[in-house]
Write a protein that holds these residues in place. Structure first.
Motif, PDB file in Angstrom:
ATOM      1  N   MET A 550       0.849  -1.184   0.000  1.00 32.56           N
ATOM      2  CA  MET A 550       0.000   0.000   0.000  1.00 32.56           C
ATOM      3  C   MET A 550       0.888   1.238   0.000  1.00 32.56           C
ATOM      4  O   MET A 550       1.805   1.347   0.807  1.00 32.56           O
ATOM      5  CB  MET A 550      -0.908   0.043   1.215  1.00 32.56           C
ATOM      6  CG  MET A 550      -1.775   1.308   1.175  1.00 32.56           C
ATOM      7  SD  MET A 550      -2.464   1.750   2.736  1.00 32.56           S
ATOM      8  CE  MET A 550      -4.029   0.963   2.555  1.00 32.56           C
ATOM      9  N   ASP A 551       0.584   2.133  -0.939  1.00 31.83           N
ATOM     10  CA  ASP A 551       1.385   3.343  -1.101  1.00 31.83           C
ATOM     11  C   ASP A 551       0.732   4.504  -0.349  1.00 31.83           C
ATOM     12  O   ASP A 551      -0.481   4.491  -0.121  1.00 31.83           O
ATOM     13  CB  ASP A 551       1.438   3.674  -2.603  1.00 31.83           C
ATOM     14  CG  ASP A 551       2.670   4.492  -2.957  1.00 31.83           C
ATOM     15  OD1 ASP A 551       3.385   4.917  -2.036  1.00 31.83           O
ATOM     16  OD2 ASP A 551       2.908   4.682  -4.166  1.00 31.83           O
ATOM     17  N   ASP A 552       1.519   5.479   0.054  1.00 28.13           N
ATOM     18  CA  ASP A 552       1.017   6.720   0.652  1.00 28.13           C
ATOM     19  C   ASP A 552       0.129   6.465   1.863  1.00 28.13           C
ATOM     20  O   ASP A 552      -0.876   7.161   2.064  1.00 28.13           O
ATOM     21  CB  ASP A 552       0.225   7.550  -0.382  1.00 28.13           C
ATOM     22  CG  ASP A 552       1.070   7.911  -1.580  1.00 28.13           C
ATOM     23  OD1 ASP A 552       2.298   7.732  -1.502  1.00 28.13           O
ATOM     24  OD2 ASP A 552       0.501   8.359  -2.592  1.00 28.13           O
ATOM     25  N   PHE A 553       0.467   5.474   2.663  1.00 29.44           N
ATOM     26  CA  PHE A 553      -0.325   5.174   3.858  1.00 29.44           C
ATOM     27  C   PHE A 553      -0.398   6.417   4.743  1.00 29.44           C
ATOM     28  O   PHE A 553       0.610   7.098   4.964  1.00 29.44           O
ATOM     29  CB  PHE A 553       0.318   4.023   4.634  1.00 29.44           C
ATOM     30  CG  PHE A 553      -0.288   3.802   5.995  1.00 29.44           C
ATOM     31  CD1 PHE A 553      -1.485   3.124   6.144  1.00 29.44           C
ATOM     32  CD2 PHE A 553       0.347   4.291   7.140  1.00 29.44           C
ATOM     33  CE1 PHE A 553      -2.039   2.922   7.389  1.00 29.44           C
ATOM     34  CE2 PHE A 553      -0.206   4.100   8.391  1.00 29.44           C
ATOM     35  CZ  PHE A 553      -1.400   3.417   8.520  1.00 29.44           C
ATOM     36  N   VAL A 607       9.183   3.375   5.148  1.00 30.34           N
ATOM     37  CA  VAL A 607       8.924   4.797   5.350  1.00 30.34           C
ATOM     38  C   VAL A 607       9.458   5.573   4.149  1.00 30.34           C
ATOM     39  O   VAL A 607      10.581   5.350   3.703  1.00 30.34           O
ATOM     40  CB  VAL A 607       9.575   5.297   6.658  1.00 30.34           C
ATOM     41  CG1 VAL A 607       9.413   6.807   6.774  1.00 30.34           C
ATOM     42  CG2 VAL A 607       8.916   4.622   7.846  1.00 30.34           C
ATOM     43  N   GLU A 608       8.628   6.480   3.645  1.00 27.84           N
ATOM     44  CA  GLU A 608       9.016   7.260   2.463  1.00 27.84           C
ATOM     45  C   GLU A 608       9.535   8.626   2.865  1.00 27.84           C
ATOM     46  O   GLU A 608       9.210   9.137   3.935  1.00 27.84           O
ATOM     47  CB  GLU A 608       7.803   7.474   1.561  1.00 27.84           C
ATOM     48  CG  GLU A 608       7.228   6.232   0.946  1.00 27.84           C
ATOM     49  CD  GLU A 608       6.154   6.592  -0.070  1.00 27.84           C
ATOM     50  OE1 GLU A 608       6.439   6.457  -1.271  1.00 27.84           O
ATOM     51  OE2 GLU A 608       5.051   7.005   0.321  1.00 27.84           O
ATOM     52  N   GLY A 609      10.315   9.212   1.978  1.00 25.79           N
ATOM     53  CA  GLY A 609      10.730  10.609   2.146  1.00 25.79           C
ATOM     54  C   GLY A 609      11.781  10.838   3.221  1.00 25.79           C
ATOM     55  O   GLY A 609      11.809  11.894   3.844  1.00 25.79           O
TER      56      GLY A 609
HETATM   57 CA    CA Z   1       4.286   7.098  -1.939  1.00 25.11          CA
END
Ligand code: CA
Ligand code: C2E
Ligand code: CA
Length: 657
Positions: A550-553, A607-609
């Motif tokens: 799942m993206d952008d949780f 974790v993104e970013g």
């Molecule tokens: Ca994303």
């Protein structure tokens, strides 16, 4: 001596051998004569035989000919009978046909034959009809020829013609026919004249219905566009100076529909229509120009107003204020007070004079921006909007061509395991260099590609490309190639369902990449619209062996519930969580809880970013498994990816050594 004479001599007891010489000579002469007669007889007999044979043959042939003639004449009798029968049948069809039939001398235009139906349809008597010309029967428009067909045409029609009745009224008919030549050598057009006035009347009704909105009684888009085209033409030719178009979208309409029901929604629309109609035609008076102003419903809760007869473009704002004021009082719907304001986009004739569609599109853009500024606002279309719109149109048009021309490419960003420091995956990210607009961000073109349905074609290409890329890396450097390649799936692709599954299967089969080496990222937005269908697709994908993330949780509303009900392998925590880490004290707690939840559900947290080393340390302490971000490296072209991985590996080795 001839045997016959010999026999006679013997009977008479004369021996020819002892006969005297004179007798012997006589006998010889008689004998010769006998022999000659014999010859003659034989020849005669022969000739007779030949002649009789010939006669016989001739007779036989005559006989044959006679027989043939008999057969022929019998046939002839038959054919004539048959022809008469056929003609009788044709005549019956002609006469009894409920459809009018008409024969016209194509050279003179004179009517030669008509059937009863034609008589009935025109109201003329048969005699009258036969004295008329085709031109007398049809009501030709000016410039239209009143002939049935040219003498050259072997077939004509179907063509719509308007016929005149005896009483002067008319009816529409479909005319088609053929050309023949009659026994007098005249070129005759036989025409079938089918009365289609009922169909035409129905068509007119339909056309009328298309011009009037059934719910509100307002005119429809079709009429509006016509009126707007007229206004544009008048301004262009200097007959009129100013007009303004207002695009209205009601802010709380969906709320009324959902809470009070559709009937209440319909009632609200009717009341809105009444108020708007009163604005453009106050007691039917005003200047002629103002009288051509119009309100129409464009479907749903969208209304358009065309205001003609304004003195200056600036007056458009005043007109918008009058619209807002008219819509401000509460509506009474089933004893309830309901408020419904509209967001209004305005375009004036000072802006553009190309086409009605363009004016409407610009008003729509202005309305859209007005809505984003807050409810109940009116906004005049301006050049910044124009620039945004032109760019959007250019991007939309460029997408399909760009895909064909190979303008799209993929870059890859590493996803790193925080415990080992190794690159576990490469996320494929789309890049597009537009020939004139240059580099365009995916956040700008992906939504447009989704709207245009083109994201599916893009996806088909990029899934294959990403899979093929990982296969190439694996061949090139098995040690440093990432375990998986991550590919983003748009909500439109998720909504495809089964065809999407087939497409992924094709990409794997075509490239030979094992299913377990492919990870698909879907956003929360992508699955909430049709949860059951999305869930089925994700289950099918997982059954295939593909990993699903799942993206952008955390950017949606119901993230936690979704986690439990959807079969994810990994959850990518949106970069806003990492930003919050330093911005607010709660940030850390929220991130901690999320990571715990994800890991407890047996899923991998990513974790993104992540941009700073300090963030990495915190994430490690929270038990977060993987991370992605500029700190670990941005997205790079495929040719540079393995180098980056190898550099990381070398650095990690040095650190541990
Ligand atoms: Ca994303
Ligand atoms: P996403 O899937 O969340 O992709 C991650 C985005 O965050 C990428 O932007 C990436 O370059 C950016 N990013 C990575 N690390 C950092 C960081 O440390 N800081 C910051 N500020 N940003 C970082 P990008 O490539 O512009 O993509 C934006 C979005 O466009 C993607 O978000 C995704 O939703 C969409 N997108 C990109 N490629 C594709 C694609 O192939 N298919 C589909 N359907 N959507 C795509
Ligand atoms: Ca992504």
């Amino acid at each position: 001596v001839h045997p016959l004479i010999l026999r006679q001599l013997r009977k008479a007891g004369i021996d020819p051998a002892v006969a005297d010489p004179a007798l012997a000579r006589l006998l010889a002469a008689v004998s010769d004569a006998y022999l000659a007669a014999d010859d003659d007889r034989r020849q005669l007999e022969h000739s007779l035989k030949l002649a009789s044979e010939e006669l016989y043959e001739r007779n036989r042939r005559l006989q044959q000919e006679l027989e043939q003639r008999a057969v022929l004449s019998e046939k002839l009798v038959h054919t004539t009978q048959h022809r008469a029968e056929t003609e009788r049948q044709y005549r019956a069809v002609f006469e009894l046909s409920p459809v009018g039939v008409l024969a016209v001398d194509l050279a003179t235009g004179c009517v030669l034959h008509v059937n009863d139906a034609m008589v009935g349809a025109t109201g003329h008597s048969r005699e009258q009809l036969l004295s008329l010309a085709f031109a007398d029967l049809v009501a030709a428009a000016p410039g239209e020829r009143a002939t049935l067909a040219t003498p050259e045409a072997t077939r004509f029609g179907p063509q719509e013609r308007r016929f005149r009745r005896r009483d002067g009224s008319t009816f529409d008919a479909l005319v088609s026919g053929i050309r023949t030549t009659d026994e007098l050598g005249r070129t005759v057009g036989w025409a079938i004249v089918q009365d289609i006035s009922e169909r035409k009347a129905f068509e007119r009704q339909l056309a009328e219905a298309a011009r009037r909105d059934r719910l509100t009684g307002l005119s429809t888009r079709t009429v509006f566009i016509e009126r707007l085209d007229d206004a544009i033409a008048r301004v262009r030719t200097g007959v009129q100076s100013v007009f303004a178009v207002f695009y209205l979208d009601f802010d709380r309409f969906k709320f009324v529909n959902d809470t009070l029901g559709h009937d209440a929604g319909d009632e609200l629309l009717r009341q809105i229509a009444t108020r708007l109609a009163a604005l453009v035609a106050p007691d039917g008076g005003g200047e002629p120009e103002a009288r051509s102003s119009i309100v129409s419903r464009f479907g749903g809760d969208e209304f358009l107003v065309l205001a003609n007869g304004l003195a200056a473009p600036e007056d458009a704002v005043g007109f918008a204020e009058r619209i807002v004021a008219a819509l401000a009082p509460a509506y009474s719907i089933r004893g309830r007070e309901v408020h419904s304001t509209a967001s209004i986009g305005i375009v004036t004739s000072a802006e553009c004079l190309t086409s009605a569609e363009e004016v409407v599109r610009k008003a729509d853009v202005a309305m859209y921006e007005a809505k984003h500024l807050g409810r109940g606002r009116a906004l005049l279309f301006n050049h910044a909007m124009h620039a945004r719109l032109t760019r959007r149109v250019a991007i939309e048009h460029g997408l399909r061509r760009g895909l064909r021309a190979g303008e799209f490419r993929l870059v890859y960003q590493p996803i790193v395991d925080l415990t080992t420091g190794t690159v576990v995956s490469a996320e494929a990210l789309l890049r597009w260099t537009h020939p004139t607009l240059g580099e365009i961000e995916p956040s700008e073109f992906v939504p447009l590609a989704e709207d245009a349905g083109l994201i599916v074609d893009l996806g088909r290409w990029l899934q294959r490309e990403a899979c093929a890329q990982l296969v190439r890396w694996r061949t090139e450097d098995p040690l440093h190639a990432p375990a998986t390649v991550s590919v983003n799936l748009s909500r439109v692709e998720v909504a495809l369902g089964a065809p999407m599954l087939a497409q992924v299967r094709d990409a794997l089969a075509a490239t030979g990449l094992p299913a377990g080496a492919l990870q698909l990222e879907v956003t929360e937005r992508g699955i909430v619209r049709d949860r059951d269908a999305a869930r089925a697709l994700l289950l099918d994908l997982r059954a295939l062996g593909v990993r699903v993330a799942m993206d952008d949780f955390g950017t949606g509303d119901s993230s936690l519930g979704l986690l439990r009900h959807f079969p994810f392998d990994a959850i990518k925590i949106d970069r806003s969580f990492v930003e919050d880490l330093t911005a607010s004290p709660d940030g850390l707690a929220v991130l901690h809880a999320s990571v715990n939840l994800i890991e407890n559900l047996g899923m991998t947290s990513i974790v993104e970013g992540v941009e700073q080393l300090s963030q990495v340390a915190v994430l490690q302490s929270l038990g977060c498994r993987c991370a992605q971000g500029l700190y670990f490296g941005g997205a790079v072209p495929p040719g540079e990816f393995l180098d980056a991985v190898r550099r990381r590996a070398a650095a990690a080795f040095q650190k541990t050594a």
